[in-house]
Scaffold this motif. Structure first.
Motif, PDB file in Angstrom:
ATOM      1  N   ALA A  53       0.828  -1.205   0.000  1.00  0.00           N
ATOM      2  CA  ALA A  53       0.000   0.000   0.000  1.00  0.00           C
ATOM      3  C   ALA A  53       0.862   1.254   0.000  1.00  0.00           C
ATOM      4  N   ARG A  54       1.913   1.273   0.852  1.00  0.00           N
ATOM      5  CA  ARG A  54       2.804   2.438   0.919  1.00  0.00           C
ATOM      6  C   ARG A  54       3.582   2.618  -0.383  1.00  0.00           C
ATOM      7  N   TYR A  68      -1.361  -1.107  -5.368  1.00  0.00           N
ATOM      8  CA  TYR A  68      -2.615  -1.007  -4.621  1.00  0.00           C
ATOM      9  C   TYR A  68      -3.421  -2.301  -4.775  1.00  0.00           C
ATOM     10  N   ASN A  96      -6.344  -5.190   2.385  1.00  0.00           N
ATOM     11  CA  ASN A  96      -5.864  -3.939   2.965  1.00  0.00           C
ATOM     12  C   ASN A  96      -6.859  -2.826   2.639  1.00  0.00           C
ATOM     13  N   VAL A 132      -6.931   0.438   3.199  1.00  0.00           N
ATOM     14  CA  VAL A 132      -6.399   1.673   2.611  1.00  0.00           C
ATOM     15  C   VAL A 132      -6.223   1.493   1.111  1.00  0.00           C
ATOM     16  N   SER A 133      -5.646   0.368   0.704  1.00  0.00           N
ATOM     17  CA  SER A 133      -5.435   0.121  -0.722  1.00  0.00           C
ATOM     18  C   SER A 133      -6.749  -0.113  -1.448  1.00  0.00           C
ATOM     19  N   THR A 140      -9.575   1.389  -0.768  1.00  0.00           N
ATOM     20  CA  THR A 140     -10.134   2.719  -1.030  1.00  0.00           C
ATOM     21  C   THR A 140      -9.313   3.455  -2.084  1.00  0.00           C
ATOM     22  N   ASN A 141      -7.973   3.304  -2.026  1.00  0.00           N
ATOM     23  CA  ASN A 141      -7.142   3.959  -3.031  1.00  0.00           C
ATOM     24  C   ASN A 141      -7.404   3.405  -4.426  1.00  0.00           C
ATOM     25  N   ALA A 176     -13.724  -2.323   0.914  1.00  0.00           N
ATOM     26  CA  ALA A 176     -13.030  -1.649   2.015  1.00  0.00           C
ATOM     27  C   ALA A 176     -13.930  -1.506   3.234  1.00  0.00           C
ATOM     28  N   LYS A 185     -12.550   3.265   7.655  1.00  0.00           N
ATOM     29  CA  LYS A 185     -11.735   3.663   6.497  1.00  0.00           C
ATOM     30  C   LYS A 185     -12.525   3.535   5.196  1.00  0.00           C
ATOM     31  N   GLY A 195     -13.745   6.741   3.031  1.00  0.00           N
ATOM     32  CA  GLY A 195     -13.185   6.791   1.682  1.00  0.00           C
ATOM     33  C   GLY A 195     -14.272   6.897   0.634  1.00  0.00           C
TER      34      GLY A 195
END
Length: 642
Positions: free
Chosen positions: A394-395, A417, A425, A427-428, A430-431, A456, A463, A467
């Motif tokens: 994700a980062r 992602y 994950n 965060v990923s 939503t990204n 997500a 999150k 998102g």
């Protein structure tokens, strides 16, 4: 796994007594006190009472000074007593006399892994072990196999290892059966064969061999060549744990912690972890530290967590090193120290710990304990991401999306992602939803965007929901936003959020509702969506509708409809709606003028602390249309309160 196989001095098997044995009571007393344990005679190394054994065996030897088997027994007793030079001399005399037991003991003393490092001579150890092994001594056969396995004193040779293990195993020597099982388990010197591994493990386990019991427990836990059976795994781990085996105690504790095969019991898990940790088992030390950090089975205690993490970390345990780094990073149980955090992260990261590599990347990205360096952050994120760590993927995706430490590349961001999103994950997810929604790095696809946002929400309610709200607000998809409000309000997880999580979520809800109240920008479809949400039971939306119908905001004014919506919100406890409904009664707007009803609603609102009403200080009978101006109702968007 290989650590499961114990090769302890106390597990050495006694060969045939031979013609040198004696039936005298002195001989038998020495044998029972110092002989290697086999077929009901002898004593384990841990149970050997050195002082008593030396006394009994020296007395027996005084009566029969040329008995080479007694010399072998004396050598073992002296060795346990720490009288190494005398033990070596006794073992050498026994070995030179041709006694296989003495040859085995001498070989063991010269084996640096079993004996005194100062005496180490692997080639000489092999020579003496071979002499005894060729005479059928099971311990010598097993230990000679060990030398071949490790390539000590001889060229490493798995096939020869298996040959010697098998010779001892077929004589029912339990440690050799365990070792032979391990070779089948790993496919070394023989084709890998889980069923054959289990067969040999079981033979040894039924003799009480702790290492075999552990390995059989592992096979049961993971369903390898036996039905997966946590209860059976617990049974085998428990048998070995009761013998004091630290690995078994650790595994037994883990099963209690996770409630696998036994009822979950954190206190019992802590008890077993502690027993193993106090023996120096690094995994148990880490697990015990984790229990203290989380307050499971013990009172939460960061300082105690740090103590156990440190003991494991100093033994080189990578997970403990990463955890100790995190404690320094967060200042938990130790003074906050980013430089020390980086030091421990680096040690663990260089051992290949994906979590430590990820954390090291975060430190470089944020410039904590090191000079900020996006390229170095990307390097560490990539190492962890390639190991499959979702947080690192994700980062790394975010670094590509933002062009930090790497050339900006939306397609590469999408790739990372997606890898993280497919692991759950949030965060990923939503990204990835955002990338599909905006068409960055991939073809624009609102359906696919919503699919990832929904995923997500399942993974992480706060999150995922926030998102999705952000996406819908920016895309001005107000009808979808209304549906999302209904789903969020109805989701049972809404009631389990922390106050801060509720605050964040409600800010997003308020933002959506603020956008949706401007009907001239969103049309009749948004009005229909708002009415559905209001009827569902969300008072803030009902208040918006009341205001809109009262003031003709984007729709035709309708005081009767305004009162209906104000009443719905008021009956749900919305103070602003209660105040406004009171005003409608006071002025006769959409309802017959009724001061008493106005006072009633004002008082209900006042009991909730409505500031405008406290200033007016209304009480029953004080309302007079000629003396009181319209209450200063807060026209701003009503906010959800935590």
């Amino acid at each position: 796994m290989r650590a499961f196989i114990a090769l302890a001095i106390g597990s050495v098997l006694l060969g045939a007594e031979g013609t040198l044995a004696s039936s005298s009571s002195a001989y038998l007393s020495c044998r029972d006190a110092a002989a290697l344990p086999v077929t009901g005679i002898g004593v384990s190394w841990s149970d050997l009472d050195a002082a008593a054994a030396v006394k009994l065996c020296e007395a027996a030897l005084a009566a029969d000074p040329e008995n080479s088997r007694l010399l072998a027994y004396v050598a073992r007793a002296l060795r346990k007593a720490g009288r190494i030079d005398e033990a070596l001399e006794a073992a050498r005399r026994s070995a030179l006399a041709g006694d296989p037991e003495g040859q085995t003991n001498l070989g063991n003393m010269l084996d640096g892994d079993l004996g005194d490092e100062k005496l180490r001579d692997d080639a000489e150890a092999v020579r003496w072990l071979r002499l005894a092994a060729e005479h059928g001594h099971t311990v010598a056969q097993h230990n000679l196999g060990k030398m071949y396995e490790q390539g000590r004193g001889v060229s490493q040779d798995d096939a020869e290892t298996v040959r010697w293990y098998r010779l001892a195993a077929e004589q029912s020597y339990a440690p050799a059966q365990t070792s032979l099982g391990w070779m089948y388990d790993q496919g070394r010197g023989v084709p890998r064969d889980d069923a054959e591994a289990v067969r040999w493990y079981r033979l040894a386990a039924e003799q009480g061999d702790a290492s075999a019991q552990i390995n059989l427990g592992v096979m049961s836990e993971h369903g390898r060549s036996v039905p997966q059976d946590d209860a059976e795994a617990v049974r085998w781990y428990g048998l070995a744990a009761e013998q004091g085996d630290a690995i078994a105690q650790t595994n037994f504790g883990r099963m209690h912690e996770q409630g696998r095969g036994v009822p979950q019991n954190h206190a019992e898990a802590v008890r077993w972890y502690r027993l193993a940790a106090e023996q120096g088992n690094a995994t148990a030390q880490f697990n015990l530290g984790r229990m203290y950090a989380k307050g499971r089975g013990v009172s939460q205690d960061d300082a105690e967590a740090v103590r156990w993490y440190r003991l494991a970390a100093e033994q080189g345990d990578a997970t403990a090193r990463a955890s100790l780094g995190w404690m320094y990073s967060e200042g938990r149980g130790v003074p906050q120290d980013d430089a020390e955090a980086v030091r421990w992260y680096r040690l663990a990261a260089e051992q290949g710990s994906a979590e430590a590599q990820f954390n090291q990347g975060v430190m470089y990205r944020e410039g904590r304990g090191v000079v900020p360096d996006y390229a170095e952050a990307v390097r560490w994120f990539r190492l962890a991401a390639e190991k499959g760590l979702a947080a690192a993927q994700a980062r790394l995706g975010a670094m590509y999306a933002q062009g930090q430490g790497v050339p900006q590349d939306d397609a590469e961001a999408v790739r990372w992602y997606r890898l993280a999103a497919e692991q759950g994950n949030a965060v990923s997810q939503t990204n990835l939803g955002w990338m599909y929604g905006t068409g960055k790095g991939i073809g624009q696809d609102f359906v696919e965007a919503l699919r990832w946002y929904r995923a997500a929400i399942k993974t992480d309610f706060i999150k995922g929901t926030t998102g999705l709200f952000d996406f819908l607000i920016r895309a001005e998809l107000f009808e979808a936003a209304m549906e999302t409000i209904i789903e969020a309000h109805n989701d049972p997880r809404m009631q389990t959020l922390t106050a801060e999580e509720q605050r964040i979520l409600r800010l997003r809800l308020n933002e959506i509702m603020e956008r949706c109240r401007i009907f001239k920008h969103s049309g009749e479809r948004s009005l229909a969506s708002l009415e559905r949400v209001a009827e569902f039971g969300i008072s803030q939306v009902a208040f918006i509708l009341g205001n809109a119908f009262e003031n003709g905001e984007g729709i035709s004014a309708d005081l009767g409809a305004a009162v209906r919506w104000y009443r719905l919100a008021a009956e749900q406890g919305d103070a602003s709606a209660q105040t406004q409904l009171g005003w409608m009664y006071q002025k006769g707007r959409g309802v017959p003028q009724d001061d008493a009803e106005a006072v009633r609603w004002y008082k209900i609102a006042a009991e909730q602390g409505n500031s405008a009403l406290r200033k007016i200080g209304l009480i029953r009978g004080q309302i007079a249309s000629s003396s009181i101006s319209r209450a200063k109702v807060d026209r701003s968007m009503p906010k959800w309160t935590s």
